[in-house]
Design a protein around this motif. Structure first.
Motif, PDB file in Angstrom:
ATOM      1  N   LEU A  38      -3.419   8.297   2.940  1.00 47.64           N
ATOM      2  CA  LEU A  38      -2.960   7.123   3.666  1.00 47.64           C
ATOM      3  C   LEU A  38      -3.420   7.282   5.099  1.00 47.64           C
ATOM      4  O   LEU A  38      -3.041   8.241   5.780  1.00 47.64           O
ATOM      5  CB  LEU A  38      -1.435   7.013   3.607  1.00 47.64           C
ATOM      6  CG  LEU A  38      -0.827   5.821   4.329  1.00 47.64           C
ATOM      7  CD1 LEU A  38      -1.243   4.517   3.654  1.00 47.64           C
ATOM      8  CD2 LEU A  38       0.678   5.943   4.357  1.00 47.64           C
ATOM      9  N   MET A  39      -4.280   6.377   5.520  1.00 44.56           N
ATOM     10  CA  MET A  39      -4.855   6.478   6.863  1.00 44.56           C
ATOM     11  C   MET A  39      -4.136   5.479   7.765  1.00 44.56           C
ATOM     12  O   MET A  39      -4.344   4.268   7.669  1.00 44.56           O
ATOM     13  CB  MET A  39      -6.351   6.240   6.801  1.00 44.56           C
ATOM     14  CG  MET A  39      -6.995   7.327   5.971  1.00 44.56           C
ATOM     15  SD  MET A  39      -8.746   7.253   5.513  1.00 44.56           S
ATOM     16  CE  MET A  39      -9.465   5.937   6.316  1.00 44.56           C
ATOM     17  N   ALA A  40      -3.272   6.030   8.608  1.00 48.90           N
ATOM     18  CA  ALA A  40      -2.498   5.223   9.545  1.00 48.90           C
ATOM     19  C   ALA A  40      -3.086   5.357  10.940  1.00 48.90           C
ATOM     20  O   ALA A  40      -3.940   6.201  11.182  1.00 48.90           O
ATOM     21  CB  ALA A  40      -1.048   5.687   9.531  1.00 48.90           C
ATOM     22  N   ARG A  41      -2.599   4.556  11.858  1.00 46.53           N
ATOM     23  CA  ARG A  41      -3.119   4.591  13.231  1.00 46.53           C
ATOM     24  C   ARG A  41      -2.936   5.965  13.871  1.00 46.53           C
ATOM     25  O   ARG A  41      -3.838   6.474  14.513  1.00 46.53           O
ATOM     26  CB  ARG A  41      -2.399   3.544  14.077  1.00 46.53           C
ATOM     27  CG  ARG A  41      -2.857   2.125  13.816  1.00 46.53           C
ATOM     28  CD  ARG A  41      -2.162   1.198  14.775  1.00 46.53           C
ATOM     29  NE  ARG A  41      -0.733   1.196  14.527  1.00 46.53           N
ATOM     30  CZ  ARG A  41      -0.085   0.257  13.856  1.00 46.53           C
ATOM     31  NH1 ARG A  41      -0.764  -0.778  13.398  1.00 46.53           N
ATOM     32  NH2 ARG A  41       1.206   0.323  13.664  1.00 46.53           N
ATOM     33  N   TYR A  46       0.242  -2.147   6.455  1.00 48.29           N
ATOM     34  CA  TYR A  46      -1.107  -2.652   6.695  1.00 48.29           C
ATOM     35  C   TYR A  46      -2.100  -1.521   6.962  1.00 48.29           C
ATOM     36  O   TYR A  46      -3.087  -1.701   7.657  1.00 48.29           O
ATOM     37  CB  TYR A  46      -1.078  -3.665   7.850  1.00 48.29           C
ATOM     38  CG  TYR A  46      -0.200  -4.827   7.526  1.00 48.29           C
ATOM     39  CD1 TYR A  46      -0.622  -5.813   6.640  1.00 48.29           C
ATOM     40  CD2 TYR A  46       1.083  -4.921   8.053  1.00 48.29           C
ATOM     41  CE1 TYR A  46       0.190  -6.872   6.300  1.00 48.29           C
ATOM     42  CE2 TYR A  46       1.907  -5.978   7.726  1.00 48.29           C
ATOM     43  CZ  TYR A  46       1.459  -6.950   6.852  1.00 48.29           C
ATOM     44  OH  TYR A  46       2.274  -7.994   6.519  1.00 48.29           O
ATOM     45  N   GLN A  47      -1.848  -0.378   6.377  1.00 45.50           N
ATOM     46  CA  GLN A  47      -2.728   0.767   6.545  1.00 45.50           C
ATOM     47  C   GLN A  47      -3.651   0.875   5.330  1.00 45.50           C
ATOM     48  O   GLN A  47      -3.476   0.200   4.327  1.00 45.50           O
ATOM     49  CB  GLN A  47      -1.910   2.048   6.726  1.00 45.50           C
ATOM     50  CG  GLN A  47      -0.868   1.964   7.823  1.00 45.50           C
ATOM     51  CD  GLN A  47      -1.426   1.506   9.162  1.00 45.50           C
ATOM     52  OE1 GLN A  47      -2.468   1.950   9.592  1.00 45.50           O
ATOM     53  NE2 GLN A  47      -0.716   0.605   9.818  1.00 45.50           N
ATOM     54  N   TYR A  48      -4.588   1.779   5.416  1.00 40.40           N
ATOM     55  CA  TYR A  48      -5.608   1.931   4.390  1.00 40.40           C
ATOM     56  C   TYR A  48      -5.296   3.138   3.516  1.00 40.40           C
ATOM     57  O   TYR A  48      -5.007   4.216   4.027  1.00 40.40           O
ATOM     58  CB  TYR A  48      -6.974   2.095   5.067  1.00 40.40           C
ATOM     59  CG  TYR A  48      -8.107   2.279   4.121  1.00 40.40           C
ATOM     60  CD1 TYR A  48      -8.564   1.236   3.327  1.00 40.40           C
ATOM     61  CD2 TYR A  48      -8.726   3.521   4.009  1.00 40.40           C
ATOM     62  CE1 TYR A  48      -9.617   1.426   2.452  1.00 40.40           C
ATOM     63  CE2 TYR A  48      -9.781   3.706   3.135  1.00 40.40           C
ATOM     64  CZ  TYR A  48     -10.215   2.650   2.354  1.00 40.40           C
ATOM     65  OH  TYR A  48     -11.241   2.835   1.483  1.00 40.40           O
ATOM     66  N   ASP A  98      -3.026  10.766   9.354  1.00 41.60           N
ATOM     67  CA  ASP A  98      -3.364  10.628   7.943  1.00 41.60           C
ATOM     68  C   ASP A  98      -2.370  11.455   7.138  1.00 41.60           C
ATOM     69  O   ASP A  98      -1.976  12.538   7.565  1.00 41.60           O
ATOM     70  CB  ASP A  98      -4.773  11.161   7.658  1.00 41.60           C
ATOM     71  CG  ASP A  98      -5.857  10.292   8.262  1.00 41.60           C
ATOM     72  OD1 ASP A  98      -5.537   9.232   8.824  1.00 41.60           O
ATOM     73  OD2 ASP A  98      -7.022  10.690   8.188  1.00 41.60           O
ATOM     74  N   ARG A 146       6.442   0.807   7.474  1.00 39.95           N
ATOM     75  CA  ARG A 146       5.631   1.359   8.561  1.00 39.95           C
ATOM     76  C   ARG A 146       4.158   1.457   8.184  1.00 39.95           C
ATOM     77  O   ARG A 146       3.296   1.507   9.044  1.00 39.95           O
ATOM     78  CB  ARG A 146       6.137   2.742   8.954  1.00 39.95           C
ATOM     79  CG  ARG A 146       7.466   2.698   9.659  1.00 39.95           C
ATOM     80  CD  ARG A 146       7.799   4.042  10.204  1.00 39.95           C
ATOM     81  NE  ARG A 146       8.047   4.965   9.094  1.00 39.95           N
ATOM     82  CZ  ARG A 146       8.305   6.249   9.247  1.00 39.95           C
ATOM     83  NH1 ARG A 146       8.318   6.783  10.437  1.00 39.95           N
ATOM     84  NH2 ARG A 146       8.542   7.016   8.211  1.00 39.95           N
ATOM     85  N   TYR A 147       3.861   1.515   6.881  1.00 35.51           N
ATOM     86  CA  TYR A 147       2.486   1.697   6.420  1.00 35.51           C
ATOM     87  C   TYR A 147       1.939   0.473   5.692  1.00 35.51           C
ATOM     88  O   TYR A 147       0.924   0.562   5.019  1.00 35.51           O
ATOM     89  CB  TYR A 147       2.410   2.919   5.498  1.00 35.51           C
ATOM     90  CG  TYR A 147       2.822   4.192   6.195  1.00 35.51           C
ATOM     91  CD1 TYR A 147       1.973   4.808   7.102  1.00 35.51           C
ATOM     92  CD2 TYR A 147       4.062   4.770   5.957  1.00 35.51           C
ATOM     93  CE1 TYR A 147       2.335   5.968   7.762  1.00 35.51           C
ATOM     94  CE2 TYR A 147       4.442   5.939   6.607  1.00 35.51           C
ATOM     95  CZ  TYR A 147       3.577   6.529   7.503  1.00 35.51           C
ATOM     96  OH  TYR A 147       3.945   7.673   8.151  1.00 35.51           O
TER      97      TYR A 147
END
Length: 153
Positions: free
Chosen positions: A76-79, A55-57, A82, A52-53
């Motif tokens: 972890l900054m997700a859509r 392609y997150q930053y 965080d 789920r994460y």
């Protein structure tokens, strides 16, 4: 994910912390089996969460070292949200290895230690290992079966 766990995580150190005093009562064969089962459980339990994460930053926040252990705090900054992830690491032979991950104040090691302690208190070590086999090894007791369409790397 399997490669991350294999290379970046010390499943042996994690298993030792999870079992606490019980670890010293085990012979080498029992320790090896416990580490293998624990590793499979980690893969089986967390592999689908990582996707789920993918392609997150991940942002580095800070680092603190004390008593030979280092805490690396990240976000972890997700859509949709965080999540702060704390990684506890140690260095051995020039390599840094993760031995615990804390998410929202919940330590992976403390969580498993609590579960395993309850089983050991109410039953026995062989019963704990049998339950671990059931969790890790259905339908098959090998890493490829757990990984399915998530090959290492």
């Amino acid at each position: 994910m399997a490669l991350v766990i294999a290379k970046g995580f010390s499943c042996t150190e994690m298993a030792r912390h999870v079992l606490g005093a019980q670890w010293t009562a085990l012979d080498q064969g029992e320790r090896t089996e416990f580490v293998q089962l624990f590793r499979l459980i980690l893969l089986k339990t967390y592999l689908h969460h990582i996707d789920r994460y993918a392609y997150q930053y991940l942002e580095y926040l800070e680092e603190r070292t004390a008593h030979g252990r280092t805490l690396v705090r990240t976000r972890l900054m997700a859509r949709d949200r965080d999540v702060v992830l704390d990684f506890w690491l140690f260095e051995r032979a020039g390599e840094w290895k993760v031995y615990d991950v804390v998410v929202k104040g919940m330590s992976l090691i403390q969580n498993y230690r609590g579960q395993f302690t309850r089983v050991l208190r109410n039953s026995s070590y062989p019963h704990l290992v049998e339950r671990m086999r059931e969790t890790a090894c259905l339908p098959d007791c090998n890493e490829q079966a757990v990984l399915g369409d998530h090959p290492p790397g």
